[in-house]
Design a protein around this motif. Structure first.
Motif, mmCIF file in Angstrom:
data_model
loop_
_atom_site.group_PDB
_atom_site.id
_atom_site.type_symbol
_atom_site.label_atom_id
_atom_site.label_comp_id
_atom_site.label_asym_id
_atom_site.label_seq_id
_atom_site.Cartn_x
_atom_site.Cartn_y
_atom_site.Cartn_z
ATOM 1 N N LEU A 8 -36.445 -47.113 40.411
ATOM 2 C CA LEU A 8 -35.270 -46.269 39.755
ATOM 3 C C LEU A 8 -34.071 -46.430 40.680
ATOM 4 O O LEU A 8 -33.160 -46.469 39.843
ATOM 5 C CB LEU A 8 -35.962 -44.886 39.469
ATOM 6 C CG LEU A 8 -37.052 -44.719 38.574
ATOM 7 C CD1 LEU A 8 -37.628 -43.198 38.659
ATOM 8 C CD2 LEU A 8 -36.623 -44.977 37.090
ATOM 9 N N TYR A 60 -42.026 -43.660 41.083
ATOM 10 C CA TYR A 60 -41.349 -45.005 40.907
ATOM 11 C C TYR A 60 -39.968 -44.886 41.775
ATOM 12 O O TYR A 60 -38.847 -45.294 41.019
ATOM 13 C CB TYR A 60 -41.192 -45.063 39.546
ATOM 14 C CG TYR A 60 -42.428 -45.445 38.854
ATOM 15 C CD1 TYR A 60 -43.392 -46.345 39.203
ATOM 16 C CD2 TYR A 60 -42.700 -44.558 37.539
ATOM 17 C CE1 TYR A 60 -44.598 -46.546 38.647
ATOM 18 C CE2 TYR A 60 -43.766 -44.755 37.016
ATOM 19 C CZ TYR A 60 -44.958 -46.086 37.418
ATOM 20 O OH TYR A 60 -46.057 -46.071 36.628
ATOM 21 N N ARG A 66 -35.183 -45.609 32.810
ATOM 22 C CA ARG A 66 -36.255 -44.849 32.016
ATOM 23 C C ARG A 66 -36.025 -44.012 30.980
ATOM 24 O O ARG A 66 -34.856 -43.746 30.656
ATOM 25 C CB ARG A 66 -37.052 -44.036 33.224
ATOM 26 C CG ARG A 66 -36.231 -42.822 33.698
ATOM 27 C CD ARG A 66 -37.169 -41.764 33.723
ATOM 28 N NE ARG A 66 -36.679 -40.674 34.384
ATOM 29 C CZ ARG A 66 -35.873 -39.483 33.922
ATOM 30 N NH1 ARG A 66 -35.753 -39.692 32.712
ATOM 31 N NH2 ARG A 66 -35.771 -38.587 34.790
ATOM 32 N N ARG A 103 -38.074 -51.664 32.179
ATOM 33 C CA ARG A 103 -37.814 -50.187 32.009
ATOM 34 C C ARG A 103 -39.100 -49.350 32.242
ATOM 35 O O ARG A 103 -40.331 -49.875 32.340
ATOM 36 C CB ARG A 103 -37.688 -49.785 30.364
ATOM 37 C CG ARG A 103 -38.753 -50.088 29.563
ATOM 38 C CD ARG A 103 -39.080 -51.482 29.104
ATOM 39 N NE ARG A 103 -39.657 -51.859 27.843
ATOM 40 C CZ ARG A 103 -40.452 -52.845 27.544
ATOM 41 N NH1 ARG A 103 -40.682 -53.895 28.659
ATOM 42 N NH2 ARG A 103 -41.043 -53.122 26.414
ATOM 43 N N PHE A 104 -38.803 -48.272 32.214
ATOM 44 C CA PHE A 104 -40.233 -46.967 32.522
ATOM 45 C C PHE A 104 -40.170 -46.416 31.068
ATOM 46 O O PHE A 104 -39.004 -45.784 30.666
ATOM 47 C CB PHE A 104 -40.046 -46.227 33.481
ATOM 48 C CG PHE A 104 -40.121 -46.954 34.765
ATOM 49 C CD1 PHE A 104 -41.372 -47.572 35.397
ATOM 50 C CD2 PHE A 104 -39.212 -46.896 35.993
ATOM 51 C CE1 PHE A 104 -41.786 -47.880 36.564
ATOM 52 C CE2 PHE A 104 -39.500 -47.656 37.095
ATOM 53 C CZ PHE A 104 -40.681 -48.090 37.346
ATOM 54 N N ASN A 135 -47.533 -43.519 30.134
ATOM 55 C CA ASN A 135 -46.706 -44.525 30.823
ATOM 56 C C ASN A 135 -47.194 -45.975 30.617
ATOM 57 O O ASN A 135 -47.637 -46.448 31.422
ATOM 58 C CB ASN A 135 -46.650 -44.010 32.423
ATOM 59 C CG ASN A 135 -45.729 -45.132 33.215
ATOM 60 O OD1 ASN A 135 -46.356 -45.202 34.450
ATOM 61 N ND2 ASN A 135 -44.861 -45.439 32.599
ATOM 62 N N TYR A 173 -41.818 -42.725 29.963
ATOM 63 C CA TYR A 173 -42.624 -41.702 30.204
ATOM 64 C C TYR A 173 -43.108 -40.697 28.667
ATOM 65 O O TYR A 173 -41.983 -40.423 28.161
ATOM 66 C CB TYR A 173 -41.803 -40.619 31.148
ATOM 67 C CG TYR A 173 -41.569 -41.060 32.373
ATOM 68 C CD1 TYR A 173 -42.024 -42.331 32.789
ATOM 69 C CD2 TYR A 173 -40.908 -40.153 33.219
ATOM 70 C CE1 TYR A 173 -41.642 -42.730 33.952
ATOM 71 C CE2 TYR A 173 -40.452 -40.673 34.256
ATOM 72 C CZ TYR A 173 -40.827 -41.729 34.797
ATOM 73 O OH TYR A 173 -40.207 -42.214 36.134
ATOM 74 N N ASP A 212 -41.085 -39.692 38.788
ATOM 75 C CA ASP A 212 -39.685 -40.425 39.276
ATOM 76 C C ASP A 212 -40.158 -40.338 40.679
ATOM 77 O O ASP A 212 -39.570 -41.295 41.113
ATOM 78 C CB ASP A 212 -38.484 -39.285 38.937
ATOM 79 C CG ASP A 212 -38.126 -39.385 37.516
ATOM 80 O OD1 ASP A 212 -38.310 -40.296 36.862
ATOM 81 O OD2 ASP A 212 -37.082 -38.488 37.093
#
Length: 437
Positions: A190, A186, A196, A164-165, A146, A167, A183
């Motif tokens: 989110l 965050y 993401r 942005r995320f 991450n 994963y 999820d």
């Protein structure tokens, strides 16, 4: 959720405080006793706007604690690895010793179903190796990558409200069990619409270094244009404005100057090149060598321009350097162009005085032979030349008429192209910008 954050340096301290702000119960773990003592007292061990206030706020809730005892990680369902990956001494590659040591210390405290989340910037392929180490210790634990995208000076906002995320999971699928857990971690950002994207581990590892390399390329491109503009008598600021109107290019980071520094961009592009070579794909990134070379050449160019500005050489000339940090709103002097230039000027005979609002203590540790003063008025006293090398707002707002009263010669080199040339020339200054006539 119960979360552990391993490594409480720049990334880890900010991440721990922000996770507590999001409502989680967080323990920050680091081997540095002084750092842990400071953080436990809500004292940020480095300058980052808003961090001290955030530490005080979340510690009052009881959701954030710090310790040197790795056993404190036991019982947390999510473990973030936030240690540094500096450049190896004498090499371009990243030093993975801290990441390896952090995971090795964490392994005995993992329990079934735990998730280990890598946030450190690492060479591609690291995650697969670490995943194997985790599987041998606790087969039901997961590794996720991450990457962080923090900007120094904006780190708290970038953590709480990121753009942005990413994963990275073993199968690259949203169905992976760890995705739902992250999820939940965050959930707040989110829920506010932060996008993401889920991908495989190697791709996630590449995202940060690819982004930094692209950014470094853009900065070095406009600095290369500055060199050309100086030769042609053109103005790089107008050039940047014009090409920046093209939405395929954009105006951000097209500001010519002394180049980039800090603890990320320089070492990340070098580590990227080194890893590409190990994978047999070194030709794909050979252009980054020129990106790095252009960046380093800017520092030499500023020394040359200072010599020109002083007319009859640098020997014995008093030079005031405004800025020591590699960027404003930070006390980070790692690979700082400003400090590098100051040191080169002193080596060539100038009498250099450096000032900075936040970074003087760190600068003195890096270059103790330079003279440092906190006050701008004292720094410029009887100066033969003034160099603005870190664009702190207080330097942008300097009054050229008032400043002129303190200097021996009204000469200024605007290393960040943030001053108004007409205003300074009207006040009687000999103004010199980078890539400007």
């Amino acid at each position: 959720m119960r979360i552990s954050v391993i490594g409480c340096g720049y990334l880890g301290a900010v991440h721990a405080a922000c996770m507590a702000k999001l409502g989680h119960e967080v323990v920050g773990i680091d081997v540095d006793e002084q750092k842990i003592a400071d953080l436990s007292a809500a004292i940020a061990p480095f300058y980052e706007p808003g961090l001290t206030a955030l530490l005080e706020e979340v510690q009052d809730t009881g959701r954030l604690s710090f310790t040197t005892d790795m056993a404190a990680a036991k019982g947390s369902g999510v473990h973030f690895i936030c240690v540094g990956t500096p450049q190896k001494k004498g090499e371009n590659g990243a030093d993975m010793a801290y990441v390896d040591a952090a995971l090795a210390a964490l392994l005995p405290h993992l329990t079934p179903g735990d998730i280990v989340v890598g946030k450190s910037t690492v060479p591609v392929g690291t995650a697969a190796r670490l995943a194997d180490m985790i599987a041998q210790q606790e087969p039901s634990a997961f590794l996720v990558w991450n990457p962080e995208f923090l900007r120094e000076g904006h780190a708290v906002a970038d953590t709480l409200q990121p753009d942005r995320f990413v994963y990275g999971v073993s199968n690259g699928s949203e169905d992976h069990a760890a995705v739902a857990v992250l999820d939940e971690v965050y959930q707040t950002p989110l829920g506010l619409g932060t996008p993401r994207i889920v991908m495989d581990l190697p791709t996630a590892e590449l995202v940060k270094t690819a982004a930094n390399s692209f950014l470094a390329t853009k900065i070095s491109f406009i600095n290369a244009m500055a060199e050309l503009c100086e030769a042609a008598g053109a103005d790089v600021t107008h050039l940047a404005d014009a090409i920046g109107m093209d939405d395929r290019i954009g105006r951000k980071f097209l500001n010519a100057g002394v180049g980039f520094g800090g603890g990320c961009l320089p070492k990340d592009i070098r580590a990227f090149m080194a890893r590409a070579g190990e994978l047999g794909a070194d030709q794909a990134l050979t252009f980054l060598r020129e990106v790095d070379a252009i960046n380093m050449r800017r520092r030499t160019r500023v020394v040359e321009l200072t010599r020109e500005l002083c007319v009859d050489g640098l020997l014995g000339k008093r030079v005031a350097v405004l800025g020591a940090a590699f960027k404003p709103e930070s006390d980070d002097v790692r690979d700082s162009p400003a400090l590098s230039i100051a040191a080169q000027l002193q080596l060539q005979g100038a009498i250099v005085t450096v000032t900075d609002p936040k970074a003087l203590r760190n600068a003195a540790q890096r270059f103790p032979e330079l003279q440092y003063v906190q006050n701008v008025d004292i720094a410029v006293q009887n100066a033969d030349a003034v160099l603005l090398l870190t664009e702190w707002q207080e330097y942008r707002e300097l009054d050229p008429y008032i400043l002129k009263e303190s200097v021996a010669s009204a000469r200024i080199l605007d290393g960040r192209n943030v001053l108004d040339p007409a205003k300074w020339r009207e006040a009687g200054w000999q103004y010199r910008g980078l890539g400007r006539p």
